[in-house]
Design an enzyme around this catalytic site. Structure first.
Site, PDB file in Angstrom:
ATOM      1  N   ASP A 160     131.696  86.963 107.088  1.00  0.00           N
ATOM      2  CA  ASP A 160     130.946  88.426 107.227  1.00  0.00           C
ATOM      3  C   ASP A 160     130.643  88.724 109.141  1.00  0.00           C
ATOM      4  OD1 ASP A 160     130.606  88.904 105.037  1.00  0.00           O
ATOM      5  OD2 ASP A 160     129.167  87.282 104.099  1.00  0.00           O
ATOM      6  N   HIS A 188     125.073  86.833 101.379  1.00  0.00           N
ATOM      7  CA  HIS A 188     126.705  86.900 101.038  1.00  0.00           C
ATOM      8  C   HIS A 188     126.188  88.532 100.380  1.00  0.00           C
ATOM      9  CE1 HIS A 188     130.894  86.752 101.869  1.00  0.00           C
ATOM     10  NE2 HIS A 188     130.751  86.343 100.687  1.00  0.00           N
TER      11      HIS A 188
HETATM   12  P1  NAI Z   1     140.336  81.122  93.105  1.00  0.00           P
HETATM   13  O1  NAI Z   1     140.669  81.896  91.306  1.00  0.00           O
HETATM   14  O2  NAI Z   1     142.634  80.914  93.233  1.00  0.00           O
HETATM   15  O3  NAI Z   1     140.232  79.876  93.030  1.00  0.00           O
HETATM   16  C1  NAI Z   1     139.372  78.889  92.272  1.00  0.00           C
HETATM   17  C2  NAI Z   1     139.660  77.704  91.967  1.00  0.00           C
HETATM   18  O4  NAI Z   1     138.252  77.056  91.226  1.00  0.00           O
HETATM   19  C3  NAI Z   1     140.748  77.762  90.746  1.00  0.00           C
HETATM   20  O5  NAI Z   1     141.691  77.235  91.000  1.00  0.00           O
HETATM   21  C4  NAI Z   1     139.751  77.152  89.983  1.00  0.00           C
HETATM   22  O6  NAI Z   1     140.139  76.433  88.214  1.00  0.00           O
HETATM   23  C5  NAI Z   1     139.153  76.270  90.684  1.00  0.00           C
HETATM   24  N1  NAI Z   1     136.934  76.185  89.680  1.00  0.00           N
HETATM   25  C6  NAI Z   1     136.700  76.967  89.266  1.00  0.00           C
HETATM   26  N2  NAI Z   1     135.543  75.668  88.700  1.00  0.00           N
HETATM   27  C7  NAI Z   1     135.576  74.805  89.183  1.00  0.00           C
HETATM   28  C8  NAI Z   1     134.711  73.565  88.707  1.00  0.00           C
HETATM   29  N3  NAI Z   1     133.920  73.752  88.103  1.00  0.00           N
HETATM   30  N4  NAI Z   1     135.022  72.763  89.537  1.00  0.00           N
HETATM   31  C9  NAI Z   1     136.202  72.051  90.243  1.00  0.00           C
HETATM   32  N5  NAI Z   1     137.061  73.696  90.313  1.00  0.00           N
HETATM   33  C10 NAI Z   1     136.690  74.451  89.659  1.00  0.00           C
HETATM   34  O7  NAI Z   1     139.618  81.681  93.505  1.00  0.00           O
HETATM   35  P2  NAI Z   1     139.633  81.953  95.497  1.00  0.00           P
HETATM   36  O8  NAI Z   1     139.604  83.177  95.939  1.00  0.00           O
HETATM   37  O9  NAI Z   1     139.699  80.530  96.145  1.00  0.00           O
HETATM   38  O10 NAI Z   1     138.021  82.242  95.444  1.00  0.00           O
HETATM   39  C11 NAI Z   1     136.852  81.244  95.601  1.00  0.00           C
HETATM   40  C12 NAI Z   1     135.508  81.742  95.645  1.00  0.00           C
HETATM   41  O11 NAI Z   1     135.131  81.621  96.431  1.00  0.00           O
HETATM   42  C13 NAI Z   1     135.609  82.856  95.084  1.00  0.00           C
HETATM   43  O12 NAI Z   1     133.752  82.446  94.198  1.00  0.00           O
HETATM   44  C14 NAI Z   1     134.895  84.031  96.020  1.00  0.00           C
HETATM   45  O13 NAI Z   1     134.533  84.773  95.464  1.00  0.00           O
HETATM   46  C15 NAI Z   1     134.193  83.234  97.310  1.00  0.00           C
HETATM   47  N6  NAI Z   1     134.689  83.318  98.481  1.00  0.00           N
HETATM   48  C16 NAI Z   1     133.493  83.538  98.923  1.00  0.00           C
HETATM   49  C17 NAI Z   1     133.164  83.956 100.789  1.00  0.00           C
HETATM   50  C18 NAI Z   1     132.130  83.871 101.165  1.00  0.00           C
HETATM   51  O14 NAI Z   1     132.017  84.561 102.830  1.00  0.00           O
HETATM   52  N7  NAI Z   1     131.456  83.215 100.789  1.00  0.00           N
HETATM   53  C19 NAI Z   1     134.643  85.114 101.189  1.00  0.00           C
HETATM   54  C20 NAI Z   1     135.795  84.750  99.786  1.00  0.00           C
HETATM   55  C21 NAI Z   1     136.050  84.096  98.540  1.00  0.00           C
END
Ligand code: NAI
Length: 328
Positions: A160, A188
């Site tokens: 952000d 966030h």
């Molecule tokens: P994604 O769905 O592509 O990847 C998430 C991965 O986490 C998947 O491979 C899944 O198998 C794994 N996973 C789920 N539960 C798990 C657990 N208990 N232990 C280990 N691995 C686990 O999602 P992406 O795009 O990589 O985003 C990840 C997170 O980041 C989402 O929650 C998204 O909302 C968040 N995010 C946060 C941002 C921020 O600025 N703080 C910015 C962009 C995304």
């Protein structure tokens, strides 16, 4: 040379993980002289995909990469960790209520907090929660890790912050490095408050340079708050590369310092500026060259800022209330 540090990453084979691992292994996060062991945590069903990512990491022949752990057990993935980037989270599925999403993630982060408490390197650990709802997930992880200083946990608002810098540089026709003393307050989420009131561009007041409060209120603030949705609308996928880049910025700055510059980190609140003690709240911070952060003190919030500050603070309190049975 330096001894390797252990960097744990959860959700390692997800979209952000895939952007993050290669840049960490190449030295973008901790420098070109810091060897690294990557310790990847994934869900059991994603271990095969993780194996493919590890094969690609091998194939990059990164000189700094001294080992890759692949695990579906949190305690194993966090063993001896100096850094933990908690990216994996439960995404919102169709028809899922916000409360259910909070609880599903609360369970993940309470397990991971306990595992960090048992197996991470408590004396060096830096935890960055990226997975949403990031601030509240950080709160849950920290509360479940009673032997780790809560100040070693943080949640990411650097994306952000960087989004705000980019908008401000564009508006003022300057470089992002010309913008100083900008910050994100609070959660966030869409209630975050990107605050330009203390900001400068080439040392001059941003408010006076922009001289357009309507633009700030109706364009700048909503653009930063809604940027994630705008990228999904354009790309059909979420902002994974910029999120990974922000995570790298956050950890690098938390380790090596910000050279007196402000950045934004969601960190444990002691009650600063009226943010309730115990919340993980985004503040303007300066990190010294030993890796110690301090919240910028003594800022005066005007009424407009105070209203926005309170809105994001109240949202964090209600998120905390929604997971209270998981808070030891
Ligand atoms: P994604 O769905 O592509 O990847 C998430 C991965 O986490 C998947 O491979 C899944 O198998 C794994 N996973 C789920 N539960 C798990 C657990 N208990 N232990 C280990 N691995 C686990 O999602 P992406 O795009 O990589 O985003 C990840 C997170 O980041 C989402 O929650 C998204 O909302 C968040 N995010 C946060 C941002 C921020 O600025 N703080 C910015 C962009 C995304």
């Amino acid at each position: 040379g330096k001894a390797p540090v252990r960097v744990a990453i959860t959700g390692a084979s997800g979209q952000i993980g895939y952007q993050l691992l290669f840049r960490i292994a190449s030295g973008d996060m901790l420098g070109k002289d810091q060897p690294i062991i990557l310790q990847c945590l994934e869900l059991p069903g994603a271990m095969n995909s993780l194996k493919g990512v590890a094969m690609e990491l091998d194939d990059c022949a990164f000189p700094l990469l001294k080992g890759i752990v692949q695990s579906d057990k949190p305690e194993e993935a966090f063993a001896g960790a100096d850094y933990a980037l908690l990216v994996g989270a439960r995404p919102r599925s169709k028809g899922m209520e916000r409360g259910d999403l909070l609880k599903a993630n609360a369970e993940i982060f309470s397990v991971q907090g306990k595992a960090l408490d048992k197996s991470a390197n408590r004396d060096t650990l830096r935890v960055l929660v990226v997975g949403n709802p990031a601030n509240t997930n950080a709160l849950i992880a920290a509360r479940n890790a009673p032997n780790i200083d809560p100040k070693r946990f943080s949640a990411m608002t650097r994306l952000d912050h960087n989004r705000g810098l980019a908008q401000l540089a564009d508006k003022t026709g300057s470089a992002v490095t010309d913008i100083e003393k900008f910050c994100i307050w609070g959660n966030h989420s869409a209630t975050q408050y990107p605050d330009i009131n203390f900001g400068t561009v080439k040392g001059k007041s941003l408010v006076n340079t922009i001289n357009d409060q309507k633009w700030v209120k109706d364009n700048f603030i909503p653009t930063v708050q809604q940027r994630g949705a705008a990228i999904i609308a354009a790309r059909g996928l979420s902002s994974a590369a910029s999120a990974a880049s922000a995570a790298i910025d956050h950890m690098r700055d938390w380790t090596y310092g910000t050279n007196g510059q402000w950045t934004s980190m969601a960190i444990y609140s002691e009650g600063e500026y009226g943010a309730d003690k115990g919340l993980y709240f985004s503040f303007p911070v300066i990190v010294d060259n030993k890796g110690k952060y301090e919240i910028v003190k003594g800022l005066k919030l005007d009424q407009f800022s105070q209203e926005r500050f309170d809105a994001t603070r109240k949202e964090l309190l209600s998120e905390m209330d929604g997971v209270k049975e998981l808070l030891p």
